[in-house]
Design a protein around this motif. Sequence first.
Motif, PDB file in Angstrom:
ATOM      1  N   ILE A  72      51.408 -24.911 -37.075  1.00  6.46           N
ATOM      2  CA  ILE A  72      50.277 -24.569 -36.228  1.00  6.46           C
ATOM      3  C   ILE A  72      49.938 -25.754 -35.335  1.00  6.46           C
ATOM      4  O   ILE A  72      49.783 -26.885 -35.803  1.00  6.46           O
ATOM      5  CB  ILE A  72      49.050 -24.177 -37.071  1.00  6.46           C
ATOM      6  CG1 ILE A  72      49.339 -22.861 -37.792  1.00  6.46           C
ATOM      7  CG2 ILE A  72      47.802 -24.057 -36.211  1.00  6.46           C
ATOM      8  CD1 ILE A  72      48.191 -22.381 -38.650  1.00  6.46           C
ATOM      9  N   LEU A 128      52.159 -22.715 -41.915  1.00  7.49           N
ATOM     10  CA  LEU A 128      50.960 -23.451 -41.548  1.00  7.49           C
ATOM     11  C   LEU A 128      51.267 -24.800 -40.914  1.00  7.49           C
ATOM     12  O   LEU A 128      50.559 -25.277 -40.039  1.00  7.49           O
ATOM     13  CB  LEU A 128      50.074 -23.651 -42.782  1.00  7.49           C
ATOM     14  CG  LEU A 128      49.337 -22.395 -43.270  1.00  7.49           C
ATOM     15  CD1 LEU A 128      48.693 -22.663 -44.611  1.00  7.49           C
ATOM     16  CD2 LEU A 128      48.286 -21.989 -42.265  1.00  7.49           C
ATOM     17  N   TYR A 151      47.495  -8.833 -43.263  1.00  9.44           N
ATOM     18  CA  TYR A 151      46.976  -9.989 -42.522  1.00  9.44           C
ATOM     19  C   TYR A 151      45.699 -10.488 -43.185  1.00  9.44           C
ATOM     20  O   TYR A 151      44.965  -9.717 -43.816  1.00  9.44           O
ATOM     21  CB  TYR A 151      46.634  -9.599 -41.082  1.00  9.44           C
ATOM     22  CG  TYR A 151      47.803  -9.556 -40.128  1.00  9.44           C
ATOM     23  CD1 TYR A 151      48.442 -10.717 -39.709  1.00  9.44           C
ATOM     24  CD2 TYR A 151      48.250  -8.336 -39.626  1.00  9.44           C
ATOM     25  CE1 TYR A 151      49.501 -10.670 -38.823  1.00  9.44           C
ATOM     26  CE2 TYR A 151      49.310  -8.273 -38.730  1.00  9.44           C
ATOM     27  CZ  TYR A 151      49.937  -9.454 -38.343  1.00  9.44           C
ATOM     28  OH  TYR A 151      50.981  -9.410 -37.460  1.00  9.44           O
ATOM     29  N   GLY A 208      44.741 -21.397 -42.929  1.00  8.67           N
ATOM     30  CA  GLY A 208      44.942 -20.372 -41.909  1.00  8.67           C
ATOM     31  C   GLY A 208      43.639 -19.860 -41.341  1.00  8.67           C
ATOM     32  O   GLY A 208      43.626 -18.985 -40.482  1.00  8.67           O
ATOM     33  N   VAL A 250      47.921 -18.972 -33.770  1.00  5.02           N
ATOM     34  CA  VAL A 250      47.017 -18.032 -34.418  1.00  5.02           C
ATOM     35  C   VAL A 250      46.901 -16.786 -33.563  1.00  5.02           C
ATOM     36  O   VAL A 250      46.594 -16.862 -32.383  1.00  5.02           O
ATOM     37  CB  VAL A 250      45.628 -18.670 -34.625  1.00  5.02           C
ATOM     38  CG1 VAL A 250      44.670 -17.661 -35.251  1.00  5.02           C
ATOM     39  CG2 VAL A 250      45.749 -19.899 -35.514  1.00  5.02           C
ATOM     40  N   SER A 256      40.687 -13.560 -35.626  1.00  5.74           N
ATOM     41  CA  SER A 256      41.973 -14.250 -35.699  1.00  5.74           C
ATOM     42  C   SER A 256      42.772 -13.663 -36.850  1.00  5.74           C
ATOM     43  O   SER A 256      42.214 -13.309 -37.895  1.00  5.74           O
ATOM     44  CB  SER A 256      41.768 -15.747 -35.908  1.00  5.74           C
ATOM     45  OG  SER A 256      41.040 -16.299 -34.827  1.00  5.74           O
ATOM     46  N   TYR A 263      46.215 -13.961 -39.479  1.00  7.01           N
ATOM     47  CA  TYR A 263      47.248 -14.827 -40.044  1.00  7.01           C
ATOM     48  C   TYR A 263      47.977 -14.079 -41.139  1.00  7.01           C
ATOM     49  O   TYR A 263      47.373 -13.377 -41.946  1.00  7.01           O
ATOM     50  CB  TYR A 263      46.648 -16.121 -40.601  1.00  7.01           C
ATOM     51  CG  TYR A 263      47.690 -16.961 -41.295  1.00  7.01           C
ATOM     52  CD1 TYR A 263      48.651 -17.636 -40.554  1.00  7.01           C
ATOM     53  CD2 TYR A 263      47.769 -17.014 -42.680  1.00  7.01           C
ATOM     54  CE1 TYR A 263      49.646 -18.358 -41.171  1.00  7.01           C
ATOM     55  CE2 TYR A 263      48.750 -17.733 -43.312  1.00  7.01           C
ATOM     56  CZ  TYR A 263      49.693 -18.408 -42.556  1.00  7.01           C
ATOM     57  OH  TYR A 263      50.692 -19.110 -43.160  1.00  7.01           O
ATOM     58  N   ASP A 298      53.949 -16.620 -40.970  1.00  9.06           N
ATOM     59  CA  ASP A 298      53.603 -17.901 -40.357  1.00  9.06           C
ATOM     60  C   ASP A 298      53.844 -19.066 -41.306  1.00  9.06           C
ATOM     61  O   ASP A 298      53.757 -18.935 -42.520  1.00  9.06           O
ATOM     62  CB  ASP A 298      52.132 -17.905 -39.925  1.00  9.06           C
ATOM     63  CG  ASP A 298      51.840 -16.828 -38.908  1.00  9.06           C
ATOM     64  OD1 ASP A 298      52.743 -16.526 -38.111  1.00  9.06           O
ATOM     65  OD2 ASP A 298      50.714 -16.291 -38.911  1.00  9.06           O
TER      66      ASP A 298
END
Length: 575
Positions: free
Chosen positions: A493, A490, A540, A379, A509, A481, A483, A488
């Motif tokens: 992405i 991965l 995050y 991430g 992202v 950024s 994540y 999310d």
Amino acid sequence: MLDRLSSLFAKEKTPLASLKALHPWLKKIELLDPSSRCGKVHDVVSDFLVTSGATSKDALDALMELDDFAQEAYEALCYQYISNPRMPKELEQKLWKEIVHYARDMAEIYQRFIQADFGEALSAQLEPVMPVIWARSLHYLGIEAKWHYFRFEKAPTKLWTLAHQLYRLSEISGADSNPFKLYQTTSVHVTSCADEYLQLLLLNSVANNNLTVRQLHTVDLWLEQWSKLLQLARKYQADVHHLCVNLQDPSGLQKISATEGVETLRYLSLHELTHGVAEIIQKLEAGTSPASLGLGPDARGPGTLELLKHLEVFWTMHMRNSQIQRSERVKVSKSADVLYGLDKVCRHVRADNEKYSRQPAETKSQVDYDEIMDMRLYGFVSTRTRNRPASGMAAAAAPQTLQSKLPEWSTWLVENESDGGFGAHLRLSECEWIRPGLLLGVRFDTDANWQIGIVRRLQRTSDDEVYAGVQRLSSTPVAVSLYSDTLDRLEHITVDEIGYTGHIDLKNVRTAMYIPHQIDGANVNTLLMHSADYAAERIYKVQARDKVFSVSLGSLLEKGTDWIWVSVNVLRQES
């Protein structure tokens, strides 16, 4: 002598002589079109003002019924103007004058009766109806002011002086909050002198917000209900009040500067108003119909939600600005590049960060598939990958088609500056997007870094010119950024094209900006991020250049239409 007799007989025949004289006259004009009916009523009122008609109780009864009778036609005339923004200039001017002069004369004729000496016995008899007369006068002053705002003009100072006097009269009598229907024929909800006065004050507060005629009228309709959420206080409370009005100044709401020894100051809190608007926004986003929320039959589509968010941001800024002391302004003459929107500002701030970072520029010259793999796995890009030797990497410039694209920014002429921000005049035709609460990226030289600012104030100075006051939020922002492990996946992405700045755009992202800030003299970590990414205490991973931290989102500092500014608590630094 003959002239005096003719004048006397003419007064006896005026519809305002008594209810008995009024009723037959009303039957003669009730079938006319709205414009003609308003014209006839206006003629009667104008003649009364010119000839200094007798201010008796019979005349007052006739005036109030005549005013009630004309409301439907007058509202139709006003709606004709509001619903036809592209009417010919000659027709627009004619209609504007009819509406404004009617409102002005109605306020003046009521003023004649307010100032009249009816004697002690009759004054006591009229006492119950006086709040209605004061409220109707305030109502017409509000109409006159609104039509000046339609033309980007300020309300006349005489209007403010009269409005303050009328509210003060209602306050002294103790009837400022007495509820009643303003008109029997058209009023749906009850009002009061305080409601009409607050509606006038609040509409003035948003008059310079670059709103269209239709939007400004819609806000005025909403304020008929929202004004009931507010009240004016004589005693100042620092943790409650945000704005004030001075009953001796020919102006509307202002920032609180003096709090002691000024008996004519009245203080206003915006907490209930902003809370009420926020609740309406929340219900609309949940699928509730605008009509069921009291927003009117014409309130529909995304434009209604956008306008509500704009008002929430604007009044929330007033609450925040009431606690900020502005530094002294200095006159300057220089230009500034200005762009707007969180994503666009983030992209240019990131380019600044990369330009001034310690990493060689060659390592960012093309797509780096090792960095893409790091993003899939972790991430974020690991320190090992960032610090590897640059040998073996091909140096390729960004595509010329992207480098040669037109600038994304506008150029403003800055005319004053202070420690906290700057003021600039700009052409509205070139910056139609300008709004209070808008996030800006600003730089004062092509080699300088981008700073972060927020539009705090707008004032229309002409049809195509506006003055903007901008608060500088940070001179050293850092693009980051975000994540979230819980939000999310991965493996989903994906990689977008290389931006013209040479960096890789990873679509999944989240982007944000780190803003150093102080609260009560203490340094705090804050993030400026997309509204959709915020939730209280959400965790995050934040990548800022070559460092990665785990953080939890803290208290809300401020929010705009598409961004939110929050404090963050650093949990740990990742290895």
